[in-house]
Structures are given as structure tokens and as C-alpha cells.
Design an enzyme around this catalytic site. Structure first.
Site, PDB file in Angstrom:
ATOM      1  N   MET A 264       0.925  -1.154  -0.058  1.00  8.68           N
ATOM      2  CA  MET A 264       0.085   0.135  -0.073  1.00  8.68           C
ATOM      3  C   MET A 264       0.955   1.214   0.036  1.00  8.68           C
ATOM      4  SD  MET A 264      -2.784  -1.461   2.728  1.00  8.68           S
ATOM      5  CE  MET A 264      -4.178  -0.200   2.297  1.00  8.68           C
ATOM      6  N   ASP A 265       0.692   2.241  -0.829  1.00 10.32           N
ATOM      7  CA  ASP A 265       1.088   3.534  -0.757  1.00 10.32           C
ATOM      8  C   ASP A 265       0.544   4.296   0.306  1.00 10.32           C
ATOM      9  OD1 ASP A 265       2.487   6.009  -1.729  1.00 10.32           O
ATOM     10  OD2 ASP A 265       0.625   6.655  -2.161  1.00 10.32           O
ATOM     11  N   LYS A 266       1.421   5.216   0.991  1.00  9.62           N
ATOM     12  CA  LYS A 266       1.201   5.897   2.191  1.00  9.62           C
ATOM     13  C   LYS A 266       0.215   7.057   1.883  1.00  9.62           C
ATOM     14  CE  LYS A 266       3.733   8.761   4.325  1.00  9.62           C
ATOM     15  NZ  LYS A 266       2.908  10.050   4.208  1.00  9.62           N
TER      16      LYS A 266
ATOM     17  N   ILE B 134      -1.593  -1.074  -4.265  1.00 16.35           N
ATOM     18  CA  ILE B 134      -2.687  -0.230  -3.865  1.00 16.35           C
ATOM     19  C   ILE B 134      -2.188   1.353  -3.763  1.00 16.35           C
ATOM     20  CG2 ILE B 134      -4.657   0.534  -2.541  1.00 16.35           C
ATOM     21  CD1 ILE B 134      -4.329  -2.305  -1.599  1.00 16.35           C
TER      22      ILE B 134
END
Length: 749
Positions: free
Chosen positions: A425-427, A624
């Protein structure tokens, strides 16, 4: 090159698509074929110097189907004539009625018992035979052309199996059973057409959400006159026009309770909008000047004006509907397996039936008996239920997801989430809101929180830095009166200074504080603690003392931690965060959200390398992100998922799955939905094969009958279709993202 679309009458499942490909592939000049099963639509890109539309229509007819020029003005769900939509129903009803008539004639002439057995001393009356034959013809009306095509290309399919079974039954005197085979198979195909039509209508219901007309505003104009009167302006006025005629940049007014006819950006007014058709959100979203709105969404209590940003054919809603239809061309692994299985299974069954009909009689058995057993074998071996179940399940799964704001780009990507072992997941914008916000205020030297905010807002109101905007916004929300700052100057890379009420004040970073020599050990410890927690620190002071600190951070989404936990409950083994931020911020966000691993200070190419390492170590990986900045990583992952893609063309095009809003809870739902879909597909396949295996055994034991085979085949078809259509009602077991409540259910197939 020329692009033409056709409505294909009779294209209801993957088998028809395969047949169309086989007749169109040899046609010279065809560049590409695109199939939209949901709307029975075929789009052909071809060189019109080498072939023509008439040649394409002729080629389609060789597959036993009919092509008609696509009419964009027609309802995409049901283009064509009355017969195209209702002919199958009419012929099925006619077949059933003729069987009832034949049975009545047979029973009146021979008695009820012999009519059921199909035997009498004088045989079946001629009138009853005629009724049964007519029942076969009407029942096989849409089947016979496809069977003839299958025979010509020497590629047996279920249509050919059924026609042989009907003809064989008539030849050995089993008129009623042959007619019943025709009727039940026609009923089965009608059921298949209805099941796809139900999914088709579910998606078309979205299209109907967008009103056909828009209320546009014409600006005032001036008209000259021949009299001595001065020119007077003509007042602005409203006009209802077709949405297809509205050009980009037109001002449209939407009254309370009306639907937005087009995509656009609000220029006047405030309201709340129900965006469920696009994003699946169950709670209305506040909209003000500058907010984006989408066609098909429902206006709340406020009248608003907006400027259109897209034409009617390219709205987000239209794109969703179009892409769900096009998704049928991307075959799921289960569909590919079933198609490959049927390709070899059906010819093998025909050979086996032929052997059953010939070998036992040659060894002394009765010809009529073993031909009857061979026909029974053909009927029960028909892969109808097997072929129907998978595409119907995929269509239902795609449609249910689209209705809940999850756009899946094809059947392939319906099943992929069930195999994912790691979610990366991207932050920023995914686990966090992507908007810096004030998280903590530390006043010093006798100042109050309000005084500190007054000073900071006065200076930062002159700056466009993201941290400055966050502070000003926070101060406005707290009702802090903004003072006028004079002599504002930017201290490059460090902060800014100004004159406030005649006194010099400054605002800057921790490093700037150290350079000024005003830091104490206590201040340093506090600043380091805030930095370690992932915040950016803004220090405020004057020439005499430090007034205080303001911590600004990208706020973690309210339901981020619950989503990570729900992902693991949905079967994901490991959740990893990838970010370009520093390691301190990455670790702080990781602790707050509960991810298993955090990787910081990553460039786009570093994220791709991280995806490759995770895939090698753990297995299939889903990425994501926002669909634009993370495009390389999304493309490299086994499954790319874009967050908040509504209105963002690049996000919809880049990812395999697009979550139309920013609700993280859709992620675990997607994985659960995928596993449920795959479970239903497997159950349907196993049930179909198990029933066939049982009847194979009964047939070789001499205990099966055409009646039993027909009942079993139809019964299984009904069961698998009903089971597949349960996916249309797949619920979102979650509240809105703001409340952060997530409940993941596990429905057995």
C-alpha cells in the site's frame, strides 16, 4: 481503418464469442475484435478497402447468429427489434404448448399410460407426431443454425449434441421424449439469456440514473435597435436540452432532488450529493464551489450551478458502464478452463455415444435399446450447465462490484484477489488522507494556544506552502481572527518572517531554530519526539523568545488500522507500506496502522523493485495507490488497485481495479467478494461434473432414461444459474469511511 459496432442477436455466453471469433478471424482486413457480452455488442476495427460491413454481417450469419448495425440512440441493454428480445421466449412457449397438444392427442388416441410410455399398439398417432415434430422445430429454432455451423467446421458443441439427440429420438419412435429434449434445451438457453439479461439490466439501471436532458443557463446578450433607445441587456435564461448536445464548458443548473446530468465542477451554491451510483458511498457528500460532481448522482437540498467538464459519452458513469461491458472480453482462468474442457469433452462424448450405440448391438444387444442409451448419454453429457455457470458468475460479480463503487476491469481480475498473498500500500492518499493537518500545538513562554495560532496564521496566510495552508485552515476552523502581517519575507528553505503589531516575528523549521541559537535542551527533546511520531514541525518565535511549536502531519485515515486487520481476516497474509517519506514517518504510520512492514524513502523505481522482492518471497502481490504516481508499481504488481479513481481517467485506465471513492473498507470487501465468486464457480463446476458422472454410471448400467437425463440437466442448469446470481446481491458489510467501521462476512457458496 474503420470502426463499426454490431448488435449480435444470440450472443449470450462465451461459446458464442468463440464461434464468432472462428468465423471472423479468417476475414481479411480485420484489425481487432472487441466483444461486449453484457450488451450483445461486437465492435470491429477493419480496413474498408479489404472488407465491408456486409461481409462482416455475412460472416456472423455463418456462426448461426445475426448481426445488426448498432444504434447508439437505442437502449444499450436491449437494442434491436421486438423479435430479437422476445423471439427466444416465444419459441420456447410455442414448443412447450405443442408438446402439451401432442400429449393430449396421443393420450386421447392411446390412453394416458401408453402416452407417458410413448408406446401403443398402433404407435404414435400421426397428429401427435406432427405436434411433437413442430415442438422440436420451434424448440430448436435458435439451436439448429449453430448446430449446422458446428457440424460444418467439425467442432461439435452442445447445440449439435441436442439436435442429434432430438433427431435420434424421433428416428427410434420416441417422439415425445425428442420433443421434450428440444423444449427443455430451449428453456435452458432462455434461462441463460435471462440470467445475463438480469446482470445487463442491473448495469443499464445505472445508465438510467443519468437524466436525458440538462437545464443549461444562457448568459445575457445585447441586441441593437433602430430606435433612439439605448441598448438593453437580455436577461440570462434557462433551457432544457438533450445532454448529448451539451458541450464542455456549459453552465448547468441542478435543483434540489434532481440528478446531475453530466460531469462537472460546481461554480455556485452549496449542497450534499448522493454519490452511491459512482462511488458506492452510503452517506451524502458535501459539495461547494470548486467541488467535482458526476453524472447520475443525486442533488440534495441546495440548488447549484456547475460547469461541464466532459461530454455525455465520456462521463465517469458512461465509462463505468462501458468498461464493465468490455470486461467480458478479458476471460477469467475458470472460464478459460471450462472452454478448454468443453472443447475436448464434447467430441469425446459423441464418440463414446456412437460406440454405445454400435458395439452392444453388434454383440447381440437390441439396436433400439442401445441407441436409446446413447441418446440418453448425449443429453446428460451436454455441457450446458458447465458452460453457463462460469460466465454468469463472472458477469454477476462484475456487476455487483460496479454497483458498489468497485470497477473491476475484467473476469481475469475478479479471480486474481483470491490468489493474492501480499498487499503493498502506498502511504500518501491511501493509508493517509493525503492532506496535511495540524495534529498538535505546543505554546511556550506564556503564550496561549489561541495567541500562537494568531501569530502563525498571520504569517502563513501570505504563503502557499502546504504546511502553511494546513495551519491557516486549522485557525479558520477554530474561529481565530486573522491579523494583518506586514513586511512578509520568505527565508528560503528555512521559513518566513514578518512584522506583526509593530514587532518582528518569524516562523520556520527545527533547523532554523537551531541556527538562531534560541533552542533549549527541553525544546530539542520535544521537537525530536514530535518528528519521530511522523510530524513536520513549525516553530514560531520573535527576537526575545520562542512562542511555541505546531506539529503538522498527513492524518491517517480513520479506518486504516481496521482495514489492515480486515484484509488479514479476508485471507491476505502480509500488508506492506511503501512510501517516499522518511523512515521516521514511515515507522510512525506503520505503528498506527498495524502494517507488517514499512519501507521508506522509496523512489518510483524503488517501489517496483520492492514489489518484485515481495512477489519472489511471498507470492502474488497487489499494489494499492493513486493510479498515477504509482503507475510503475501498479503495472508490475499481479493486481493493481487505484484509490479514489472517480473522475480520474488516468487512474481508471492504469489499474486493474479502481475503487471509485477513498473508502479503504472496499479493499477487504474486494478480496472477500473474489473468494466468494471463486467458491461459487468451483461449486457449480463440481456439481455439474458430479451429476454427469452419476448419470454416466446409470446409463452404462441400463438404469437411465431420457426423462431422467433431461430432468437432471435442466435441474443442474437452474441450480448453477441461481447460485451464480446470488453474487448480484453481494452486500457491502461496512459503514462509511468516516466512521471507520468494517465488518467482513463469509458467505459460503
Amino acid at each position: 481503418m474503420k470502426t463499426t459496432s454490431f448488435h449480435i442477436v444470440g450472443m449470450d455466453c462465451a461459446e458464442e464469442i468463440a464461434a464468432l471469433k472462428s468465423v471472423l478471424d479468417p476475414v481479411k482486413g480485420i484489425e481487432s475484435l472487441q466483444f461486449d457480452l453484457l450488451h450483445s455488442k461486437l465492435t470491429v476495427v477493419f480496413d474498408d478497402t479489404q472488407t465491408s460491413e456486409e461481409a462482416l454481417i455475412t460472416a456472423v450469419s455463418r456462426a448461426g447468429m445475426k448481426a445488426k448495425k448498432w444504434r447508439e440512440a437505442a437502449n444499450p441493454a436491449l437494442p434491436g427489434s421486438w423479435w430479437d428480445g422476445n423471439g427466444r421466449m416465444a419459441m420456447t412457449v410455442a414448443s412447450g404448448s405443442l408438446i402439451a397438444l401432442g400429449f393430449g392427442l396421443h393420450a386421447s388416441a392411446s390412453g394416458l399410460g401408453t402416452a407417458f410410455s410413448g408406446e401403443s399398439e398402433s404407435g404414435v398417432p400421426l397428429a401427435a407426431k406432427a405436434a411433437y415434430l413442430a415442438a422440436m422445430i420451434t424448440g430448436a429454432w435458435f439451436v439448429a443454425p449453430k448446430a449446422l455451423y458446428a457440424l460444418r467446421r467439425l467442432r461439435p458443441d452442445m447445440n449439435l449434441l441436442m439436435v442429434i439427440a432430438m433427431a435420434g429420438a424421433a428416428l427410434i419412435g420416441e417422439w415425445m421424449e425428442g420433443a421434450t429434449v428440444a423444449f427443455v434445451f430451449a428453456l435452458s438457453l432462455l434461462l441463460e439469456s435471462w440470467s445475463v439479461g438480469r446482470a445487463r439490466r442491473a448495469v443499464s439501471a445505472l445508465l438510467n440514473l443519468s437524466p436525458p436532458k440538462a437545464r443549461i443557463i444562457h448568459a445575457g446578450s445585447h441586441e441593437g435597435t433602430t430606435s433612439s433607445r439605448a441598448e438593453t441587456p437580455e436577461a440570462a435564461h434557462e433551457e432544457m436540452v438533450e445532454v448529448a448536445t451539451v458541450v464542455v464548458g456549459t453552465t448547468v443548473i441542478v435543483k434540489p432532488g434532481e440528478r446531475f446530468p453530466l460531469d462537472g465542477r460546481i461554480t455556485k451554491g452549496e449542497t450534499e450529493v448522493n454519490q452511491a451510483p459512482i462511488t458506492g458511498e452510503s452517506v451524502p457528500v458535501a459539495k461547494t464551489s470548486g467541488s467535482d460532481v458526476f453524472a447520475g448522482t443525486i442533488n440534495g437540498d441546495g440548488a447549484v450551478e456547475f460547469v461541464t467538464t466532459k461530454p455525455a459519452a465520456d462521463t465517469t458513469l458512461a465509462r463505468i458502464i462501458r468498461m464493465v461491458g468490455e470486461a467480458q472480453a478479458r476471460r477469467a482462468p475458470s472460464e478459460q478452463w471450462v472452454e478448454t474442457f468443453a472443447k475436448y469433452y464434447t467430441p469425446a462424448v459423441m464418440v463414446l455415444a456412437l460406440l454405445v450405440a454400435i458395439i452392444p448391438p453388434m454383440m447381440g444387444g437390441a439396436w433400439d435399446k442401445w441407441i436409446y442409451e446413447a441418446l440418453t448419454l448425449l443429453v446428460i453429457a451436454c455441457p450446458c450447465a458447465l458452460v453457463i455457470s462460469t460466465p454468469v458468475s463472472i458477469v454477476a460479480a462484475l456487476t455487483a462490484a460496479a454497483r458498489h463503487g468497485v470497477l473491476i476491469k475484467g473476469g481475469l481480475f475478479v479471480e486474481t484477489p483470491s490468489r493474492i498473498r501480499v498487499v503493498a500500500m502506498d502511504k500518501t492518499g491511501t493509508l493517509t488522507e493525503g492532506r496535511p493537518a495540524v495534529t498538535e500545538i505546543v505554546p511556550l513562554s506564556g503564550h496561549t494556544t489561541e495567541e500562537l495560532l494568531e501569530i502563525a496564521a498571520a504569517i502563513e496566510s501570505r504563503s502557499e506552502h502546504p504546511l502553511a495552508r494546513a495551519i491557516v485552515k486549522f485557525a479558520e476552523a477554530k474561529g481565530i481572527k486573522k491579523q494583518a502581517a506586514e513586511s512578509f519575507q520568505v527565508i528560503k528553505g528555512k521559513g518566513a518572517s514578518a512584522i506583526l503589531e509593530g514587532k518582528p516575528v518569524w516562523i520556520g523549521s527545527h533547523r532554523y531554530l537551531e541556527e538562531r541559537g534560541q533552542e533549549t535542551p527541553e525544546m530539542h527533546a520535544k521537537l525530536e519526539a514530535l518528528s519521530t511520531a511522523g510530524a513536520s514541525i513549525v516553530v514560531i518565535g520573535n527576537d526575545e523568545h520562542v512562542c511555541g511549536f505546531i506539529a503538522v502531519a498527513d492524518k491517517v485515515r480513520d479506518n486504516a488500522a481496521k482495514t489492515v486487520k480486515a484484509l488479514k481476516a479476508a485471507g491476505v497474509g502480509r500488508v506492506v507500506m511503501l512510501t517516499g517519506d522518511n523512515w521516521g514517518t514511515a515507522d510512525a504510520i506503520a505503528r498506527e496502522t498495524g502494517v507488517d512492514e514499512a519501507l521508506g524513502e522509496l523512489l518510483p523505481e524503488d517501489k517496483v523493485a520492492a514489489i518484485e522482492r515481495l512477489a519472489k518471497k511471498y507470492g502474488p502481490v497487489a499494489m494499492i495507490g493513486d493510479g498515477v504516481n504509482d503507475a510503475p508499481a501498479l503495472a508490475r504488481a499481479d493486481l493493481g488497485i487505484a484509490m479514489g479513481a472517480a473522475g480520474t481517467d488516468a487512474a481508471i485506465e492504469t489499474a486493474d481495479v479502481a475503487l471509485m471513492n477513498d473508502d479503504l473498507s472496499r479493499l477487504p470487501w474486494l478480496f472477500t467478494h473474489s473468494r466468494r465468486t471463486l467458491g461459487i464457480i468451483r461449486f457449480n463446476i463440481y456439481l455439474s461434473l458430479a451429476v454427469k458422472a452419476v448419470f454416466f454410471i446409470l446409463t452404462f448400467a441400463g438404469a437411465a432414461s431420457l426423462w431422467g437425463a433431461i430432468a437432471a440437466d435442466t435441474g443442474v442448469s437452474l441450480l448453477v444459474v441461481a447460485n451464480a446470481l446470488r453474487l448480484l446481491a453481494a452486500p457491502i458489510r461496512t459503514s462509511t469511511a468516516g466512521r471507520g467501521q468494517i465488518r467482513i462476512g463469509s458467505d459460503a457458496p
